[in-house]
Write a protein that holds these residues in place. Structure first.
Motif, PDB file in Angstrom:
ATOM      1  N   CYS A  66       0.968  -1.071   0.108  1.00 62.30           N
ATOM      2  CA  CYS A  66       0.167   0.146   0.204  1.00 62.30           C
ATOM      3  C   CYS A  66       0.919   1.001  -0.584  1.00 62.30           C
ATOM      4  CB  CYS A  66      -0.854  -0.139   1.319  1.00 62.30           C
ATOM      5  SG  CYS A  66      -0.383   0.523   2.591  1.00 62.30           S
ATOM      6  N   CYS A  96       6.140   1.920   4.485  1.00 61.34           N
ATOM      7  CA  CYS A  96       6.919   1.132   5.360  1.00 61.34           C
ATOM      8  C   CYS A  96       8.135   0.407   5.239  1.00 61.34           C
ATOM      9  CB  CYS A  96       5.512  -0.022   5.868  1.00 61.34           C
ATOM     10  SG  CYS A  96       4.524   0.855   6.774  1.00 61.34           S
ATOM     11  N   CYS A 131       1.823  -3.760   9.260  1.00 64.86           N
ATOM     12  CA  CYS A 131       0.100  -4.770   8.973  1.00 64.86           C
ATOM     13  C   CYS A 131       0.761  -5.649   9.214  1.00 64.86           C
ATOM     14  CB  CYS A 131      -1.046  -4.257   8.186  1.00 64.86           C
ATOM     15  SG  CYS A 131      -0.662  -4.224   7.025  1.00 64.86           S
TER      16      CYS A 131
HETATM   17 FE1  SF4 Z   1       1.119  -0.635   4.387  1.00 66.46          FE
HETATM   18 FE2  SF4 Z   1       0.902  -2.834   5.832  1.00 66.46          FE
HETATM   19 FE3  SF4 Z   1       2.376  -3.297   3.949  1.00 66.46          FE
HETATM   20 FE4  SF4 Z   1       2.487  -0.704   5.996  1.00 66.46          FE
HETATM   21  S1  SF4 Z   1       2.983  -2.933   5.244  1.00 66.46           S
HETATM   22  S2  SF4 Z   1       2.429  -0.646   3.307  1.00 66.46           S
HETATM   23  S3  SF4 Z   1       0.423   0.110   6.333  1.00 66.46           S
HETATM   24  S4  SF4 Z   1       1.076  -2.715   3.852  1.00 66.46           S
END
Ligand code: SF4
Length: 689
Positions: A18, A22, A50
């Motif tokens: 997404c 991160c 996440c």
């Molecule tokens: Fe997005 Fe989760 Fe990946 Fe972070 S860990 S970039 S919130 S999908």
């Protein structure tokens, strides 16, 4: 080599699921992914991730990965060498260009490729084929937000960083579900609320988790956000709750805007949106009393026929109240894919050049003409929506498509599949044999983010490096390598040895990226564009000037456009969106056993009221029919939806139940982003459960 395989290796990467961006270390042994470890040095997420970032990587080693080029022979695909496949592509694309002209070809980039790859695909289109027919899948989600921002404040990106959102007195989310779509960002909003008493207003059709936690939940009728936003602006001006000094000093067209506002009274807004006047008053009061307001929005706004207009209305409200240029203020479209922002920044768009400069900017165009040695038209090329129209009409002969499952993702899937079947030549470059790949003439096996170097740009405009953690699987290759090989077989003489060579060229040609280099992005370092030659970046925009020659912002003067009308028998409103565990249509996350176990199929959410009225129980099999197609799903009764509203996740575990078999071809009036959210259906109960 065998000894090396046994060693554990830690590699910094950036998440591919997404736009939050991160970053973390991926621990590998050979091809085995041992674990994902976030660290405090990660600029966006520190030690958080996440479920997708932590556990969603099985797809990299899936048995279903494409590992060798495939060429269509009749109804079959046969394995081919890279040389055979690339030579065929070179010959066919050159033939089409020579016979019909470069505008008979279309180039579709993914929003999952790196910045360097997005740059190369537009260079391939503009330099080698002399066409502006290049686009990326932000066309399906965020183009209206970019359009609304460009017209008002001048940069097509978030005004500040996630930290700036945390610093706000009030956060408003509209048509977005960050808990599931942007989980780490949602966590930061939730902590700001808990630790600092930040206020939260959620406007959505669906009472999702963040809505449950909000101080005020607005549930306007579908497609009416423009009206309540504009009525709030008028109401706040009438009450003296606006920022007159800010408006007079920093905005260009206040008088025209006042004229536009005339009819948007609270009475009118209440009638159109279904929100009470009291709710509207309370919303305005919270903005007035807040020490800084940020507005975050998602596809509940953009995937409507007035997505651009509504994005403009969001900016207008922030301008009226002086909510730009300080931390804790600003406009934040939440970018969905990991590199939606970067793919657009790199000019994989039919109307703009790399570095966010429009084709109509003569100085910018000439700079690229000189560098590329060709003339570049100032006319926009085809969007990917119009490429399909061209394919169906026979005027577009070939498409080179990277990392996009168009046959499932575009609205009105049956129409898309017809259009793709009509192409003379179609190249698909992907990780998997997607639904779209079925229509290809040549399929090329690409490498995912863990198998290559490059950079991504997150929703904050933050550029970060990712490093290769594992070798490309078998004969798969990084997209930048493949694009270069195709360019050179079509007459170019590119000679990039590493993605850093491409970034150096971007920095040379694009003033907004002038100071970007791999050295300055080493390790956990990041830069937020625009980046000056000296390396100074700009996390918070508009502190002194908006991005126009006179430094002033402009109110958007677009009028309200009511939602699409459907024949009466389509009596239920169909909404769609994401689930926490899944990414997009699920081509990657569906390859993860854990996620498959947790979500073996998608469902349709039905309100308790509608379930009682139609005799539907949890698990009942229902058929949804729109004017475009039909799908069958099991019902999930939940009060997240209300009345005649339905919700279907967009992740099509089974292709025959993809929600886009129901959505129509109408799109945002300015950008053609399909109005996925404006869909009406009828529902039949097929079996109780
Ligand atoms: Fe997005 Fe989760 Fe990946 Fe972070 S860990 S970039 S919130 S999908």
């Amino acid at each position: 080599a065998a000894a090396r395989e046994k060693r554990t290796k830690k590699t910094k990467t950036v998440c591919t699921f997404c736009g939050v961006g991160c970053s973390f270390e991926v621990w590998t042994k050979g091809r085995e992914i041992l674990k994902i470890e976030p660290t405090e040095q990660a600029p966006v997420n520190s030690i958080s991730t996440c479920i997708k970032g932590k556990f969603g990587w099985d797809f990299v080693n899936s048995d279903e990965r494409l590992t060798t080029p495939l060429i269509r022979k009749g109804d079959q695909f046969v394995q081919a060498s890279w040389n055979e496949a690339l030579t065929l592509i070179g010959e066919k694309l050159t033939f089409i260009k020579e016979k019909y002209g470069g505008d008979a070809l279309g180039f579709v980039s993914s929003s999952k490729t790196t910045n360097e790859e997005a740059y190369l695909i537009q260079k391939l289109a503009r330099q080698v084929f002399e066409t502006n027919n290049v686009d990326n899948c932000s066309r399906y989600c965020q183009s209206p937000a970019t359009n609304g921002l460009l017209a008002t404040v001048g940069y097509g990106g978030d005004s500040g960083t996630i930290q700036d959102i945390e610093n706000a007195g009030l956060v408003i989310t509209i048509g977005a579900n960050p808990t599931e779509g942007h989980p780490v960002l949602a966590t930061r909003v939730k902590s700001a609320r808990k630790l600092r008493g930040q206020k939260l207003i959620v406007a959505d059709l669906r009472k999702h988790e963040l809505a449950e936690r909000s101080d005020l939940f607005l549930r306007p009728k579908q497609g009416t956000d423009y009206v309540w936003l504009t009525a709030l602006a008028k109401y706040m001006i009438d009450k003296g709750w606006h920022d007159e000094k800010f408006i007079r000093e920093r905005i260009d067209n206040y008088e025209e805007y006042i004229e536009l506002l005339d009819k948007y009274t609270l009475d009118y807004a209440s009638e159109v949106t279904g929100l009470s006047k009291e709710t509207l008053h309370n919303t305005a009061k919270m903005i007035y009393e807040a020490d800084g307001t940020c507005i975050l929005w998602g596809m509940g706004v953009t995937q409507n026929i007035a997505g651009s207009h509504t994005s403009g209305a969001i900016v207008n409200l922030l301008l009226v109240t002086g909510n730009f240029g300080r931390t804790g203020t600003g406009a934040y479209p939440l970018r969905g894919h990991n590199n939606v922002q970067g793919s657009c920044d790199m000019g994989a768009l039919p109307q703009s050049l790399p570095g966010n400069e429009p084709l109509t900017d003569d100085e910018a165009r000439q700079r690229f003409e000189e560098a590329y040695g060709v003339s570049i038209s100032k006319e926009s090329g085809l969007t990917n929506v119009n490429m399909l129209v061209g394919a169906q009409a026979g005027s577009l002969k070939g498409i080179y498509l990277i990392g996009e499952d168009m046959a499932l993702v575009d609205a009105n899937a049956e129409h898309v599949q017809d259009a793709l079947s009509n192409l003379d030549f179609f190249v698909v470059q992907d990780l998997f044999f997607t639904k779209t790949a079925q229509f290809a003439d040549v399929i090329l096996p690409a490498s995912p983010s863990l198998e290559k170097d490059g950079t991504f740009t997150n929703t904050e405009r933050r550029i970060q490096r990712l490093y290769q953690a594992i070798e490309p699987l078998e004969d798969s290759k990084p997209d930048w390598w493949i694009i270069q090989e195709i360019a050179n077989r079509c007459g170019a003489q590119w000679n990039y040895h590493h993605p850093s060579d491409i970034m150096d060229e971007i920095a040379r040609l694009c003033p907004n990226f002038a100071g970007v280099s791999y050295e300055r992005l080493e390790g956990w370092k990041s830069l937020i564009w625009p980046v000056q030659h000296s390396g100074k970046d700009e996390p918070l925009l508009y502190t002194k000037r908006f991005n126009f020659p006179d430094g002033k912002a402009r109110f958007s003067l677009k009028e309200y456009v009511p939602p699409l009308q459907f024949p009466k028998e389509y009596d239920l409103t169909l909404n769609n969106g994401r689930l926490l565990e899944q990414f997009h249509v699920g081509n990657m996350t569906n390859k993860s056993k854990g996620i498959q176990y947790k979500l073996p199929e998608v469902f349709v959410e039905v309100s308790p009221h509608l379930a009682a009225e139609r005799g539907i129980k949890d698990g009942s099999l229902v058929r949804l029919r729109s004017p475009y197609g039909a799908i069958k799903l099991h019902a999930l009764i939940t009060d997240r939806v209300e009345g005649n509203e339905l919700y279907v996740p967009m992740h099509s575990v089974q292709h025959e139940n993809a929600v886009n078999l129901l959505t129509g071809t109408a799109g945002d009036l300015q950008t053609q982003t399909p109005a996925y959210k404006q869909t009406k259906v009828k529902m039949d109960v097929l079996a109780e459960n």
